[in-house]
Design an enzyme around this catalytic site. Structure first.
Site, PDB file in Angstrom:
ATOM      1  N   ASP A   1      -4.267 -12.589   3.884  1.00 24.06           N
ATOM      2  CA  ASP A   1      -5.484 -12.135   4.540  1.00 24.06           C
ATOM      3  C   ASP A   1      -6.744 -12.489   3.750  1.00 24.06           C
ATOM      4  O   ASP A   1      -7.854 -12.223   4.197  1.00 24.06           O
ATOM      5  CB  ASP A   1      -5.439 -10.626   4.843  1.00 24.06           C
TER       6      ASP A   1
ATOM      7  N   HIS B   1       0.817  -1.232   0.000  1.00 24.51           N
ATOM      8  CA  HIS B   1       0.000   0.000   0.000  1.00 24.51           C
ATOM      9  C   HIS B   1       0.846   1.275   0.000  1.00 24.51           C
ATOM     10  O   HIS B   1       0.302   2.368  -0.213  1.00 24.51           O
ATOM     11  CB  HIS B   1      -0.910   0.050   1.233  1.00 24.51           C
TER      12      HIS B   1
ATOM     13  N   ASP C   1      -2.536 -10.645  -2.118  1.00 24.30           N
ATOM     14  CA  ASP C   1      -3.073 -10.118  -0.857  1.00 24.30           C
ATOM     15  C   ASP C   1      -4.567  -9.806  -1.062  1.00 24.30           C
ATOM     16  O   ASP C   1      -4.992  -9.473  -2.165  1.00 24.30           O
ATOM     17  CB  ASP C   1      -2.316  -8.844  -0.481  1.00 24.30           C
TER      18      ASP C   1
ATOM     19  N   HIS D   1      -6.184  -7.333  -0.212  1.00 26.75           N
ATOM     20  CA  HIS D   1      -6.405  -5.916  -0.511  1.00 26.75           C
ATOM     21  C   HIS D   1      -5.670  -5.536  -1.789  1.00 26.75           C
ATOM     22  O   HIS D   1      -4.612  -6.093  -2.096  1.00 26.75           O
ATOM     23  CB  HIS D   1      -5.898  -5.057   0.650  1.00 26.75           C
TER      24      HIS D   1
HETATM   25 ZN   LIG Z   1      -3.963  -7.083   2.894  1.00 30.22          ZN
END
Ligand SMILES: [Zn+2]
Length: 362
Positions: free
Chosen positions: A260, A136, A173, A175
């Site tokens: 995750d 991120h 991931d 996200h």
């Molecule tokens: Zn994540």
């Protein structure tokens, strides 16, 4: 000769780790904490894999190398906040503590170590067991638990310093890796492919975000709704990701490996099993063997259920150390066994495939 051949046939997988990665402190109860790495190390030991892996310690990455991707001002900000020796928030989720600057430099260093050890022949592939995570982190700001964009610095370093002209980054991931996407959005030498829950944090990653300028078509977003799981991911891997990445013909494969998306993880509503990470890692390894002599570096991102994280990393490592499969050789690109998929997930993947067919022969 026979000895050399058998040496070459062995898959040498390196894990890059240092206790320094435990030193980045977050707020009490924060899901991104040092227990994550401790759980993974425990899992590797109890699985019996520990002695089958090479282990390496990283060096601290130079600020100049981190500046390949991040602004000098942002790097200096992290340094000065760390020097203040108290917890300071970069955003509501992301904190800098006394050791953060040093730890984050070592995390980048972990990726560089893996690249160098693949280049010098010490290992064929590797897993950078680092924190804080990176995908991120934007050019000029940290966010979403991430300080420096470990994988992005690695990709840039590989291109500029190691002479590997094209790099694919596959991000599993849960996200969307908005930082990686932003950094390479106008580039055609880094292909960024992300599978993620959508809509979800950080809000980006719709399939129409495809890159711009020379980079158009070199960002591939595969957004999946809550409840999506193994069948969607494996179908997308076989029908979209591997065909595109093989055409791209990278000289290095990087994985932003977040766990995750596991069904037991608290931070997503995806339904991935532990086993799917073994399957995905095995297929990504096939891709690396076809395109770039097996050069594959897996970089830890998220994953917050300690048991599911540890089990899934072990499942990934098992795939990395296993002898090569013959399912995807040059000129013979049949997919491996496809999962049983519901018609809705098949439709979803088909829709995405049709969309990306404007950029790639798939
Ligand atoms: Zn994540």
């Amino acid at each position: 000769m026979p000895e050399a051949d058998s040496e070459r046939a062995r898959v040498l997988t390196e894990v890059i780790y240092d206790e320094i990665f435990l030193s980045h402190q977050t707020t009490p109860g924060h899901p991104e904490n040092s227990k994550r790495l401790e759980a993974i190390l425990e899992g590797i030991t109890t699985s019996g894999l520990k002695d089958k892996l090479l282990w390496a310690r990283p060096s601290e990455a130079d600020v100049e190398v981190i500046a390949l991707v991040h602004s000098q001002e942002y790097i200096a900000k992290v340094a000065s906040l760390s020097a203040a020796k108290k917890l300071v928030h970069l955003d509501p989720d992301t904190v800098v503590s006394e050791k953060t600057f040093q730890c984050a430099r070592y995390a980048v260093g972990g990726v560089l170590q893996g690249l160098q050890d693949m280049a010098n022949g010490r290992c064929e592939n590797g897993f950078a067991l680092v924190r804080p995570p990176g995908h991120h982190a934007r050019k000029a700001s940290g966010m979403g638990f991430c300080i420096f964009n470990n994988a992005a610095v690695g990709a840039e370093y590989a291109i500029r310093e190691m002479g590997w002209k094209q790099v694919v980054i596959i991000d599993w991931d849960a996200h969307h890796g908005n930082g990686v996407q932003e950094i390479f959005y106008d580039r055609d030498d880094v292909l960024y492919i992300s599978l993620h829950q959508y809509p979800h944090y950080p809000g980006t990653g719709y399939f129409t975000e495809v890159g711009e300028g020379r980079g158009e078509g070199f960002t591939i977003n595969l957004p999946f709704g809550p409840g999506s799981g193994d069948s969607e991911y494996l179908l997308a891997l076989e029908k979209i990701i591997l065909p595109i990445a093989t055409q791209f013909d990278p000289q290095l494969v990087l994985v932003c490996a977040g766990y995750d998306g596991h069904r037991d993880d608290p931070l997503s509503a995806l339904d991935l099993s532990t086993d799917v990470f073994n399957k995905m890692a095995g297929r990504v390894k096939d891709l690396a063997q076809i395109c770039c002599e097996g050069r594959l570096l897996v970089v830890l991102e998220g994953g917050y259920g300690l048991d599911s994280l540890s089990d899934s990393v072990v499942a990934t490592l098992r795939a990395l150390v296993e002898p090569a499969t013959d399912t995807l050789k040059k000129g013979k690109k049949e997919p491996s066994e496809l999962p049983e998929a519901s018609s809705s997930s098949e439709e979803m993947v088909e829709k995405l495939k049709n969309y990306f067919a404007r950029y790639w022969k798939i």
